[in-house]
Write a protein that holds these residues in place. Structure first.
Motif, PDB file in Angstrom:
ATOM      1  N   ILE A  48      -3.512   0.910   1.813  1.00 30.36           N
ATOM      2  CA  ILE A  48      -4.361   1.673   0.908  1.00 30.36           C
ATOM      3  C   ILE A  48      -3.716   3.006   0.549  1.00 30.36           C
ATOM      4  O   ILE A  48      -4.175   3.684  -0.370  1.00 30.36           O
ATOM      5  CB  ILE A  48      -5.765   1.886   1.496  1.00 30.36           C
ATOM      6  N   ASP A  49      -2.640   3.371   1.238  1.00 31.43           N
ATOM      7  CA  ASP A  49      -1.907   4.585   0.907  1.00 31.43           C
ATOM      8  C   ASP A  49      -1.350   4.512  -0.515  1.00 31.43           C
ATOM      9  O   ASP A  49      -1.163   5.527  -1.169  1.00 31.43           O
ATOM     10  CB  ASP A  49      -0.773   4.784   1.910  1.00 31.43           C
ATOM     11  N   TYR A  50      -1.106   3.281  -0.989  1.00 26.48           N
ATOM     12  CA  TYR A  50      -0.614   3.141  -2.357  1.00 26.48           C
ATOM     13  C   TYR A  50      -1.596   3.758  -3.350  1.00 26.48           C
ATOM     14  O   TYR A  50      -1.192   4.451  -4.295  1.00 26.48           O
ATOM     15  CB  TYR A  50      -0.406   1.665  -2.708  1.00 26.48           C
ATOM     16  N   PHE A  51      -2.886   3.498  -3.145  1.00 27.61           N
ATOM     17  CA  PHE A  51      -3.884   4.001  -4.082  1.00 27.61           C
ATOM     18  C   PHE A  51      -3.991   5.523  -4.040  1.00 27.61           C
ATOM     19  O   PHE A  51      -4.354   6.150  -5.028  1.00 27.61           O
ATOM     20  CB  PHE A  51      -5.250   3.386  -3.781  1.00 27.61           C
ATOM     21  N   LEU A  52      -3.651   6.118  -2.894  1.00 27.73           N
ATOM     22  CA  LEU A  52      -3.705   7.568  -2.776  1.00 27.73           C
ATOM     23  C   LEU A  52      -2.506   8.228  -3.445  1.00 27.73           C
ATOM     24  O   LEU A  52      -2.588   9.368  -3.908  1.00 27.73           O
ATOM     25  CB  LEU A  52      -3.759   7.967  -1.300  1.00 27.73           C
ATOM     26  N   ARG A  53      -1.375   7.522  -3.489  1.00 26.46           N
ATOM     27  CA  ARG A  53      -0.163   8.098  -4.061  1.00 26.46           C
ATOM     28  C   ARG A  53       0.028   7.755  -5.538  1.00 26.46           C
ATOM     29  O   ARG A  53       0.787   8.410  -6.231  1.00 26.46           O
ATOM     30  CB  ARG A  53       1.054   7.612  -3.268  1.00 26.46           C
ATOM     31  N   ALA A  54      -0.659   6.698  -5.999  1.00 20.15           N
ATOM     32  CA  ALA A  54      -0.482   6.252  -7.385  1.00 20.15           C
ATOM     33  C   ALA A  54      -1.250   7.155  -8.344  1.00 20.15           C
ATOM     34  O   ALA A  54      -2.261   7.754  -7.989  1.00 20.15           O
ATOM     35  CB  ALA A  54      -0.964   4.812  -7.528  1.00 20.15           C
ATOM     36  N   ALA A  55      -0.739   7.251  -9.566  1.00 18.14           N
ATOM     37  CA  ALA A  55      -1.418   8.000 -10.614  1.00 18.14           C
ATOM     38  C   ALA A  55      -2.095   7.007 -11.549  1.00 18.14           C
ATOM     39  O   ALA A  55      -1.433   6.174 -12.169  1.00 18.14           O
ATOM     40  CB  ALA A  55      -0.426   8.856 -11.387  1.00 18.14           C
ATOM     41  N   PHE A  56      -3.415   7.068 -11.636  1.00 15.63           N
ATOM     42  CA  PHE A  56      -4.184   6.189 -12.503  1.00 15.63           C
ATOM     43  C   PHE A  56      -4.578   6.939 -13.774  1.00 15.63           C
ATOM     44  O   PHE A  56      -4.819   8.143 -13.743  1.00 15.63           O
ATOM     45  CB  PHE A  56      -5.452   5.700 -11.790  1.00 15.63           C
ATOM     46  N   ASN A  57      -4.644   6.220 -14.869  1.00 15.63           N
ATOM     47  CA  ASN A  57      -5.107   6.828 -16.106  1.00 15.63           C
ATOM     48  C   ASN A  57      -6.485   7.438 -15.913  1.00 15.63           C
ATOM     49  O   ASN A  57      -7.298   6.927 -15.142  1.00 15.63           O
ATOM     50  CB  ASN A  57      -5.174   5.791 -17.230  1.00 15.63           C
ATOM     51  N   PHE A  58      -6.726   8.522 -16.637  1.00 16.09           N
ATOM     52  CA  PHE A  58      -8.042   9.155 -16.579  1.00 16.09           C
ATOM     53  C   PHE A  58      -8.577   9.310 -17.991  1.00 16.09           C
ATOM     54  O   PHE A  58      -7.858   9.782 -18.889  1.00 16.09           O
ATOM     55  CB  PHE A  58      -7.951  10.540 -15.923  1.00 16.09           C
ATOM     56  N   PRO A  59      -9.823   8.888 -18.232  1.00 19.52           N
ATOM     57  CA  PRO A  59     -10.703   8.228 -17.270  1.00 19.52           C
ATOM     58  C   PRO A  59     -10.452   6.723 -17.263  1.00 19.52           C
ATOM     59  O   PRO A  59     -10.211   6.136 -18.316  1.00 19.52           O
ATOM     60  CB  PRO A  59     -12.094   8.547 -17.807  1.00 19.52           C
ATOM     61  N   SER A  60     -10.480   6.107 -16.118  1.00 18.23           N
ATOM     62  CA  SER A  60     -10.299   4.666 -16.021  1.00 18.23           C
ATOM     63  C   SER A  60     -11.070   4.139 -14.828  1.00 18.23           C
ATOM     64  O   SER A  60     -11.263   4.847 -13.828  1.00 18.23           O
ATOM     65  CB  SER A  60      -8.816   4.295 -15.881  1.00 18.23           C
ATOM     66  N   LEU A  61     -11.502   2.895 -14.926  1.00 18.08           N
ATOM     67  CA  LEU A  61     -12.168   2.256 -13.797  1.00 18.08           C
ATOM     68  C   LEU A  61     -11.193   2.035 -12.649  1.00 18.08           C
ATOM     69  O   LEU A  61     -11.594   1.993 -11.482  1.00 18.08           O
ATOM     70  CB  LEU A  61     -12.780   0.921 -14.235  1.00 18.08           C
ATOM     71  N   SER A  62      -9.907   1.899 -12.964  1.00 19.92           N
ATOM     72  CA  SER A  62      -8.906   1.678 -11.918  1.00 19.92           C
ATOM     73  C   SER A  62      -8.868   2.819 -10.914  1.00 19.92           C
ATOM     74  O   SER A  62      -8.500   2.631  -9.752  1.00 19.92           O
ATOM     75  CB  SER A  62      -7.519   1.503 -12.548  1.00 19.92           C
ATOM     76  N   ASP A  63      -9.248   4.008 -11.352  1.00 19.98           N
ATOM     77  CA  ASP A  63      -9.250   5.161 -10.455  1.00 19.98           C
ATOM     78  C   ASP A  63     -10.216   4.980  -9.299  1.00 19.98           C
ATOM     79  O   ASP A  63     -10.126   5.680  -8.288  1.00 19.98           O
ATOM     80  CB  ASP A  63      -9.604   6.429 -11.238  1.00 19.98           C
ATOM     81  N   ALA A  64     -11.142   4.025  -9.428  1.00 17.10           N
ATOM     82  CA  ALA A  64     -12.064   3.734  -8.327  1.00 17.10           C
ATOM     83  C   ALA A  64     -11.313   3.227  -7.097  1.00 17.10           C
ATOM     84  O   ALA A  64     -11.792   3.376  -5.967  1.00 17.10           O
ATOM     85  CB  ALA A  64     -13.111   2.713  -8.766  1.00 17.10           C
ATOM     86  N   TYR A  65     -10.143   2.629  -7.287  1.00 17.15           N
ATOM     87  CA  TYR A  65      -9.321   2.219  -6.143  1.00 17.15           C
ATOM     88  C   TYR A  65      -8.960   3.443  -5.289  1.00 17.15           C
ATOM     89  O   TYR A  65      -9.024   3.400  -4.061  1.00 17.15           O
ATOM     90  CB  TYR A  65      -8.043   1.536  -6.624  1.00 17.15           C
ATOM     91  N   ARG A  66      -8.555   4.516  -5.959  1.00 21.78           N
ATOM     92  CA  ARG A  66      -8.193   5.732  -5.223  1.00 21.78           C
ATOM     93  C   ARG A  66      -9.407   6.303  -4.490  1.00 21.78           C
ATOM     94  O   ARG A  66      -9.316   6.695  -3.320  1.00 21.78           O
ATOM     95  CB  ARG A  66      -7.623   6.763  -6.198  1.00 21.78           C
ATOM     96  N   GLN A  67     -10.538   6.316  -5.164  1.00 22.29           N
ATOM     97  CA  GLN A  67     -11.746   6.835  -4.545  1.00 22.29           C
ATOM     98  C   GLN A  67     -12.161   5.989  -3.339  1.00 22.29           C
ATOM     99  O   GLN A  67     -12.599   6.513  -2.319  1.00 22.29           O
ATOM    100  CB  GLN A  67     -12.867   6.880  -5.585  1.00 22.29           C
ATOM    101  N   ALA A  68     -12.017   4.669  -3.472  1.00 20.93           N
ATOM    102  CA  ALA A  68     -12.363   3.776  -2.354  1.00 20.93           C
ATOM    103  C   ALA A  68     -11.414   3.982  -1.175  1.00 20.93           C
ATOM    104  O   ALA A  68     -11.830   3.915  -0.010  1.00 20.93           O
ATOM    105  CB  ALA A  68     -12.335   2.326  -2.824  1.00 20.93           C
ATOM    106  N   ALA A  69     -10.129   4.221  -1.462  1.00 22.43           N
ATOM    107  CA  ALA A  69      -9.168   4.469  -0.386  1.00 22.43           C
ATOM    108  C   ALA A  69      -9.509   5.758   0.361  1.00 22.43           C
ATOM    109  O   ALA A  69      -9.458   5.811   1.603  1.00 22.43           O
ATOM    110  CB  ALA A  69      -7.757   4.538  -0.954  1.00 22.43           C
ATOM    111  N   HIS A  70      -9.871   6.807  -0.363  1.00 18.09           N
ATOM    112  CA  HIS A  70     -10.298   8.052   0.273  1.00 18.09           C
ATOM    113  C   HIS A  70     -11.511   7.810   1.165  1.00 18.09           C
ATOM    114  O   HIS A  70     -11.567   8.280   2.301  1.00 18.09           O
ATOM    115  CB  HIS A  70     -10.640   9.105  -0.791  1.00 18.09           C
ATOM    116  N   ASP A  71     -12.470   7.061   0.647  1.00 23.35           N
ATOM    117  CA  ASP A  71     -13.679   6.776   1.422  1.00 23.35           C
ATOM    118  C   ASP A  71     -13.337   6.004   2.684  1.00 23.35           C
ATOM    119  O   ASP A  71     -13.898   6.265   3.762  1.00 23.35           O
ATOM    120  CB  ASP A  71     -14.660   5.986   0.558  1.00 23.35           C
TER     121      ASP A  71
END
Length: 492
Positions: free
Chosen positions: A436-459
């Motif tokens: 899940i570290d990938y989602f923390l280091r990756a840059a997702f477009n904003f705004p995008s639903l894909s950014d929810a991966y990063r939020q889920a990894a933080h959680d």
């Protein structure tokens, strides 16, 4: 009758599995015959199921204004005199284009196509019959059965294709009904319940189990039921059995096991499916089937007769077009002992086209718990995602399941807008043994639903931190970097 025509492989059924199995063999120079009883190739996926239903879903989703409701005070409604044919106009160009593509592929690969019903007359020969033409014999040392599945007939009442319909005849209705009862809370029942509810039809689901989509997790089932009842106004009766169905004056009256009677213009029966194998003569050559007619196969998709293979819906779950294609390719490679693709991909995405969409890949909480494996989860809702707020989808979510020690991603569950597309991001990370570290280091477009991966990894990391803080002596959780995983793509 003339002597049998000889081929290296005979494929029975030109659905997604049969077509891909045939082209896989032809790619390696094999002489292939593809037999299909229907006038057009494509099977249920093209002609009665996947493409028609998904076309209806997208059209209903658009015209019902579901993406606009709650935004800017817009509340759209479908005109009451619109017909089902109006909604299916987009279906015909898509299906015709698919037919053309299939025909082009078969012609390009030199595959012999034969229309008619096939039946084994001996272990190496099938007879193909077609109305108005003499029987035709086709022989081979190898066979692939890919004849798909059909709706299972209900007990105690009949499907008349007008008031009481199944998934094959539903989309042939002349008009959109005012009300509908869906018998069955599985994938097909829930998908059609959502589609017709989006068109303004009063839908009632009668489900023998307590939960919709009972094979999925509780959170998925609960989220779907909440969306169907609150957003689409679907009524759901759980733990309910149908004891009788009567039709009078073009209306159906359904009596439940508790004595309640529900009436509607149409009853859609979704009581499961059976294998399309009854007329193939499989028993005469020793191919074993289960009580529902599904062909039994091993891990190589070989049946109880070594030179006869089977793939797709005809072997049962998961019965998806994507899995059918892969199963057929693997079956053919095993049949000819080709090294290109001898095993099915370990990861296969699972999608349900309800409203909202549902997609799962890898392990679920249920499967991890059943195996006794350690795991932690991270979750992000679309309510806290800017793109989700823009779309008005505030109930969707992304859930990650990962190993608590090395944070290796084990599974992804997504409910909401675009779930069936978003799932492939998580699938790729799992396939390369990523964390899940990938989602923390990756840059997702904003705004995008894909950014929810990063939020889920933080959680997920926060949940793990709290868990470890309650266990003295364990190291705290920190985001870490791992060396990239280099994968080797097999050549076909």
């Amino acid at each position: 009758m003339s002597a049998p025509e000889q081929f290296d492989l005979v494929v029975i059924g030109a659905g997604p599995g049969g077509e891909k199995g045939a082209t896989q063999a032809a790619f390696f120079g094999k002489r292939v015959c593809l037999i299909e009883r229907a006038p057009r190739p494509g099977g249920a996926a093209v002609n009665t199921g996947t493409i028609p239903s998904k076309t209806l879903r997208e059209t209903a989703h658009y015209f019902a204004g579901l993406r606009q409701r709650g935004l800017f005070g817009v509340d759209l409604r479908v005109q009451p005199d619109i017909t089902l044919a109006d909604f299916m106009r987009r279906e015909r160009p898509v299906i015709e284009a698919t037919w053309g593509q299939i025909a082009e592929n078969l012609d390009h690969d030199g595959i012999t196509s034969v229309q008619g019903a096939a039946r084994f007359v001996d272990p190496h020969t099938v007879e193909v019959t077609r109305y108005g033409q003499p029987p035709r014999l086709v022989s081979s040392g190898l066979f692939l059965v890919a004849t798909g599945a059909a709706p299972q007939a209900p007990r105690g009442y009949a499907v008349d294709d007008e008031v009481v319909v199944d998934s094959d005849s539903l989309l042939s209705l002349q008009k959109i009904p005012g009300s509908m009862i869906v018998v069955g809370g599985g994938v097909i029942g829930c998908e059609y319940a959502c589609m017709f509810a989006a068109l303004g039809v009063r839908v009632t689901v009668v489900n023998a189990r307590s939960r919709l989509l009972a094979h999925l997790g509780h959170d998925v089932s609960d989220a779907l039921r909440q969306a169907m009842t609150a957003r689409l106004n679907v009524s759901v009766h759980g733990n309910a059995e149908v004891s009788a169905v009567e039709v009078s004056e073009q209306r159906a009256h359904v009596t439940l096991s508790d004595g309640m009677t529900i009436s509607a213009d149409v009853v859609l029966v979704c009581g499961g499916r059976i294998g399309n194998t009854g007329a193939l003569g499989l028993d005469t050559v020793g191919v074993r089937r289960d009580p529902l007619g599904f062909v039994q196969v091993d891990s190589q998709y070989r049946t109880s007769v070594p030179h006869i293979f089977a793939a797709g819906d005809v072997i049962g779950f998961p019965a998806l077009a994507s899995t059918s294609m892969e199963q057929a390719r693997v079956a053919v490679c095993n049949a000819f002992e080709l090294q290109a693709r001898r095993q099915r991909p370990e990861l296969l995405p699972y999608a349900v086209w309800t409203i909202p969409e549902i997609a799962i890949v890898g392990e679920s909480e249920t499967s991890l718990a059943a195996q006794g494996l350690p795991y932690e989860t991270g979750r992000a809702t679309f309510r806290l995602n800017t793109r989700g707020q823009i779309l008005g989808d505030t109930d969707g979510f992304v859930k990650l399941s990962f190993h608590p020690e090395d944070q290796r991603l084990l599974g992804v569950t997504i409910v909401g807008e675009g779930a069936c597309e978003l799932i492939h991001v998580g699938m790729t990370v799992i396939a390369f043994d990523g964390t899940i570290d990938y989602f923390l280091r990756a840059a997702f477009n904003f705004p995008s639903l894909s950014d929810a991966y990063r939020q889920a990894a933080h959680d997920g990391l926060q949940r793990l931190q709290r868990r470890r803080s309650r266990q003295p002596g364990l190291p705290s959780v920190t985001s870490h970097r791992r060396a990239p995983v280099v994968g080797v793509i097999p050549q076909e």
